[in-house]
Design an enzyme around this catalytic site. Sequence first.
Site, short mmCIF file in Angstrom:
data_model
loop_
_atom_site.label_atom_id
_atom_site.label_comp_id
_atom_site.label_asym_id
_atom_site.label_seq_id
_atom_site.Cartn_x
_atom_site.Cartn_y
_atom_site.Cartn_z
N LYS A 110 9.49 -0.81 18.41
CA LYS A 110 8.50 -1.88 18.59
C LYS A 110 9.09 -3.23 18.24
O LYS A 110 9.77 -3.36 17.23
CB LYS A 110 7.30 -1.60 17.68
CG LYS A 110 6.24 -2.67 17.70
CD LYS A 110 4.96 -2.21 17.03
CE LYS A 110 4.87 -2.65 15.58
NZ LYS A 110 3.58 -2.38 14.95
N THR A 136 -1.00 -2.44 19.26
CA THR A 136 0.17 -1.56 19.13
C THR A 136 -0.03 -0.28 19.94
O THR A 136 0.84 0.14 20.70
CB THR A 136 0.39 -1.20 17.63
OG1 THR A 136 0.52 -2.42 16.91
CG2 THR A 136 1.60 -0.34 17.42
C1 R5P Z 1 2.07 -1.94 11.55
O1 R5P Z 1 3.00 -2.08 10.77
C2 R5P Z 1 1.03 -0.88 11.37
O2 R5P Z 1 1.60 0.38 11.11
C3 R5P Z 1 0.14 -0.78 12.59
O3 R5P Z 1 0.94 -0.41 13.70
C4 R5P Z 1 -0.55 -2.09 12.88
O4 R5P Z 1 -1.19 -2.56 11.73
C5 R5P Z 1 -1.56 -1.91 13.98
O5 R5P Z 1 -2.14 -3.15 14.27
P1 R5P Z 1 -2.79 -3.44 15.67
O6 R5P Z 1 -3.76 -2.33 15.96
O7 R5P Z 1 -3.46 -4.76 15.49
O8 R5P Z 1 -1.70 -3.52 16.67
#
Ligand code: R5P
Length: 274
Positions: free
Chosen positions: A176, A210
Amino acid sequence: MDVVICPSSPLLGKRIAELLEAKIAAVQYKKFPDGELYVRVESEEDSHIVVGSLCSNDDIIVLNLLFDAIKGEITALIPYMGYARQDREFLKGEAVSIRAIAKMIEERAEKIVTVNIHSNKAKENFKKLIDVDAMPKIGEHFRGRDIVMISPDKGSAERVKIAANVANCEWDWLEKKRIDAHTVEIAPKNLNVEGRNVLIVDDIISTGGTVVEATKKLYELGAKRVEAACVHAVLADFASIKLFSNGIADITATDTIERIFSKISVAGILAETL
Ligand code: R5P
């Protein structure tokens, strides 16, 4: 010992009280017309377990007011520790939010228990914190299913490995790259998801950005069906609708944040820890 249930965790609080065979304290919560909050705890006990996730700013004020109202010893059970993602000074002059939250809780609680705090960095701000891992519970829930578990990033890969080992299924992770607060680009690692049922597993689903990016990538790679599981279903900004409209077949979460998707309870592992 009484259990004091915060407005953010009514069902989990009740489940924990049942498992501990403890009484639930009578608490009055009120919001004044100007938005100020009020609490009154009617309990004669000298030891209390306060159960409440920090999902909103009001939840933090409620916790602080309870700390003032309760007499005697407090165990703070914070299933979802909000503000943990601001665990460092990314830009000069920023507040390290979780440090401020930790200070408030540590000052009053003898013992603090949480579930999958966002990072080790966040954890370092606490001296009395026990961080319980819900990944084995996610693994248990999916045991026997024909799935491959995918972490949306390397940071969550170790967590997903734990869930996959319990579920006895294959697992992998995606690379990512965060462009800015709203944009995330995902590139594949060593995946072969063609024709597979994929479960994306993460600690938090917040805006869903994400998971949506991961889902698009996985369908591009030929995945048959993609669903998502997480510990903390923050689901801000109508995230669940965003997930469904982008092809996510189902969402599964624990009850650290009580949602319609909370199919897994962490009550058992929390009660055991206590
Ligand atoms: C990131 O480091 C976390 O593990 C999650 O992937 C993140 O907090 C998800 O955030 P969002 O749903 O806003 O993409």
